[in-house]
Write a protein that holds these residues in place. Structure first.
Motif, PDB file in Angstrom:
ATOM      1  N   CYS A   6       0.792  -1.141   0.051  1.00  0.00           N
ATOM      2  CA  CYS A   6       0.048   0.070   0.050  1.00  0.00           C
ATOM      3  C   CYS A   6       0.888   1.214   0.070  1.00  0.00           C
ATOM      4  N   ALA A   7       0.588   2.272  -0.894  1.00  0.00           N
ATOM      5  CA  ALA A   7       1.134   3.347  -0.799  1.00  0.00           C
ATOM      6  C   ALA A   7       1.224   4.466   0.218  1.00  0.00           C
ATOM      7  N   ARG A   8      -0.069   4.073   1.294  1.00  0.00           N
ATOM      8  CA  ARG A   8       0.070   4.923   2.188  1.00  0.00           C
ATOM      9  C   ARG A   8       1.077   4.796   3.528  1.00  0.00           C
ATOM     10  N   PRO A   9       1.833   5.765   3.871  1.00  0.00           N
ATOM     11  CA  PRO A   9       3.089   5.900   4.739  1.00  0.00           C
ATOM     12  C   PRO A   9       2.706   4.787   6.006  1.00  0.00           C
ATOM     13  N   GLY A  10       3.625   3.888   6.150  1.00  0.00           N
ATOM     14  CA  GLY A  10       3.453   3.106   7.557  1.00  0.00           C
ATOM     15  C   GLY A  10       2.611   1.908   7.091  1.00  0.00           C
ATOM     16  N   CYS A  11       1.844   1.826   6.142  1.00  0.00           N
ATOM     17  CA  CYS A  11       1.177   0.708   5.987  1.00  0.00           C
ATOM     18  C   CYS A  11       1.755  -0.449   5.225  1.00  0.00           C
ATOM     19  N   GLN A  12       1.635  -1.624   5.530  1.00  0.00           N
ATOM     20  CA  GLN A  12       2.609  -2.735   4.885  1.00  0.00           C
ATOM     21  C   GLN A  12       1.542  -3.665   4.382  1.00  0.00           C
ATOM     22  N   GLY A  13       0.174  -3.359   4.149  1.00  0.00           N
ATOM     23  CA  GLY A  13      -0.583  -4.135   3.327  1.00  0.00           C
ATOM     24  C   GLY A  13      -0.390  -4.255   2.081  1.00  0.00           C
ATOM     25  N   SER A  14      -1.035  -5.208   1.496  1.00  0.00           N
ATOM     26  CA  SER A  14      -1.054  -5.509  -0.125  1.00  0.00           C
ATOM     27  C   SER A  14      -1.673  -4.729  -0.773  1.00  0.00           C
ATOM     28  N   ALA A  15      -1.303  -4.001  -1.836  1.00  0.00           N
ATOM     29  CA  ALA A  15      -2.457  -3.299  -2.655  1.00  0.00           C
ATOM     30  C   ALA A  15      -3.281  -4.226  -3.300  1.00  0.00           C
ATOM     31  N   ASP A  31      -9.200   1.327  -9.634  1.00  0.00           N
ATOM     32  CA  ASP A  31      -9.229   0.203 -10.495  1.00  0.00           C
ATOM     33  C   ASP A  31      -8.534  -1.178  -9.806  1.00  0.00           C
ATOM     34  N   ASP A  32      -9.066  -2.136 -10.598  1.00  0.00           N
ATOM     35  CA  ASP A  32      -8.375  -3.509  -9.907  1.00  0.00           C
ATOM     36  C   ASP A  32      -7.194  -3.587 -10.075  1.00  0.00           C
ATOM     37  N   ARG A  33      -6.596  -3.116 -11.381  1.00  0.00           N
ATOM     38  CA  ARG A  33      -5.300  -3.379 -11.720  1.00  0.00           C
ATOM     39  C   ARG A  33      -4.561  -1.970 -12.169  1.00  0.00           C
ATOM     40  N   PRO A  34      -3.145  -1.925 -12.298  1.00  0.00           N
ATOM     41  CA  PRO A  34      -2.741  -0.656 -12.602  1.00  0.00           C
ATOM     42  C   PRO A  34      -2.956  -0.394 -14.242  1.00  0.00           C
ATOM     43  N   GLY A  35      -2.748   0.560 -14.674  1.00  0.00           N
ATOM     44  CA  GLY A  35      -3.172   0.812 -15.851  1.00  0.00           C
ATOM     45  C   GLY A  35      -1.783   0.889 -16.761  1.00  0.00           C
ATOM     46  N   PRO A  36      -1.464   1.296 -17.867  1.00  0.00           N
ATOM     47  CA  PRO A  36      -0.269   1.083 -18.648  1.00  0.00           C
ATOM     48  C   PRO A  36       0.450   2.233 -18.380  1.00  0.00           C
ATOM     49  N   ALA A  37       0.182   3.487 -17.937  1.00  0.00           N
ATOM     50  CA  ALA A  37       0.754   4.833 -17.692  1.00  0.00           C
ATOM     51  C   ALA A  37       0.259   5.855 -16.655  1.00  0.00           C
ATOM     52  N   GLY A  38       1.249   6.747 -16.264  1.00  0.00           N
ATOM     53  CA  GLY A  38       0.666   7.536 -15.494  1.00  0.00           C
ATOM     54  C   GLY A  38       0.958   7.220 -13.924  1.00  0.00           C
ATOM     55  N   ASP A  39       0.694   8.334 -13.096  1.00  0.00           N
ATOM     56  CA  ASP A  39       0.997   8.003 -11.866  1.00  0.00           C
ATOM     57  C   ASP A  39      -0.175   7.217 -11.159  1.00  0.00           C
ATOM     58  N   GLN A  40       0.069   6.327 -10.478  1.00  0.00           N
ATOM     59  CA  GLN A  40      -0.537   5.249 -10.023  1.00  0.00           C
ATOM     60  C   GLN A  40      -0.169   4.965  -8.648  1.00  0.00           C
ATOM     61  N   TRP A  41      -1.184   4.635  -7.791  1.00  0.00           N
ATOM     62  CA  TRP A  41      -0.885   4.533  -6.229  1.00  0.00           C
ATOM     63  C   TRP A  41      -1.660   3.290  -5.953  1.00  0.00           C
ATOM     64  N   GLY A  42      -0.932   2.228  -5.471  1.00  0.00           N
ATOM     65  CA  GLY A  42      -1.509   1.017  -4.901  1.00  0.00           C
ATOM     66  C   GLY A  42      -2.147   1.175  -3.416  1.00  0.00           C
ATOM     67  N   LEU A  43      -3.231   0.819  -3.326  1.00  0.00           N
ATOM     68  CA  LEU A  43      -4.034   0.831  -1.980  1.00  0.00           C
ATOM     69  C   LEU A  43      -4.375  -0.451  -1.578  1.00  0.00           C
ATOM     70  N   CYS A  44      -4.365  -0.848  -0.121  1.00  0.00           N
ATOM     71  CA  CYS A  44      -4.770  -1.883   0.634  1.00  0.00           C
ATOM     72  C   CYS A  44      -6.361  -1.541   0.658  1.00  0.00           C
ATOM     73  N   GLN A  45      -6.975  -2.820   0.900  1.00  0.00           N
ATOM     74  CA  GLN A  45      -8.264  -3.064   0.988  1.00  0.00           C
ATOM     75  C   GLN A  45      -8.871  -1.805   1.955  1.00  0.00           C
ATOM     76  N   GLY A  46      -8.386  -1.918   3.223  1.00  0.00           N
ATOM     77  CA  GLY A  46      -8.669  -0.907   4.174  1.00  0.00           C
ATOM     78  C   GLY A  46      -8.693   0.601   3.690  1.00  0.00           C
ATOM     79  N   HIS A  47      -7.670   0.962   3.042  1.00  0.00           N
ATOM     80  CA  HIS A  47      -7.468   2.132   2.592  1.00  0.00           C
ATOM     81  C   HIS A  47      -8.189   2.787   1.442  1.00  0.00           C
ATOM     82  N   ALA A  48      -8.511   1.739   0.480  1.00  0.00           N
ATOM     83  CA  ALA A  48      -9.205   1.893  -0.553  1.00  0.00           C
ATOM     84  C   ALA A  48     -10.735   2.145  -0.199  1.00  0.00           C
ATOM     85  N   ALA A  49     -11.308   1.462   0.843  1.00  0.00           N
ATOM     86  CA  ALA A  49     -12.461   1.451   1.249  1.00  0.00           C
ATOM     87  C   ALA A  49     -12.771   2.871   1.925  1.00  0.00           C
ATOM     88  N   ARG A  50     -11.816   3.443   2.477  1.00  0.00           N
ATOM     89  CA  ARG A  50     -11.772   4.807   3.408  1.00  0.00           C
ATOM     90  C   ARG A  50     -11.548   5.814   2.508  1.00  0.00           C
TER      91      ARG A  50
END
Length: 82
Positions: A6-15, A31-50
């Motif tokens: 996960c891109a959130r600082p201090g979070c070790q959850g999987s994106a 989105d479910d998967r990263p796209g082909p280009a651009g700034d993209q940030w992976g988020l864990c389930q909890g951070h995506a939900a909030r």
């Protein structure tokens, strides 16, 4: 592809969701998967939900099984209420 944290600082959850945005259009996408280009940030389930976007921005959840904004997942459809 190796799991991403996960891109959130201090979070070790999987994106499990990928956040992209367009600053000029004031729009955010999940989105479910990263796209082909651009700034993209992976988020864990909890951070995506909030995730909350700044006032004036819109958020579009394009993940499979996403619940449309403004709906209550615990409320049964009107057709089932007697």
């Amino acid at each position: 592809m190796a799991p991403t944290s996960c891109a959130r600082p201090g979070c070790q959850g999987s994106a499990v969701a990928w956040l992209t945005y367009d600053y000029g259009a004031q729009q955010v996408w999940l989105d479910d998967r990263p796209g082909p280009a651009g700034d993209q940030w992976g988020l864990c389930q909890g951070h995506a939900a909030r995730l909350r976007v700044p006032r004036g921005w819109s958020q579009v959840d394009r993940r499979a099984g996403a619940i449309p904004p403004g709906t209550d997942p615990w409320e049964p459809p009107a057709a089932l209420v007697s």
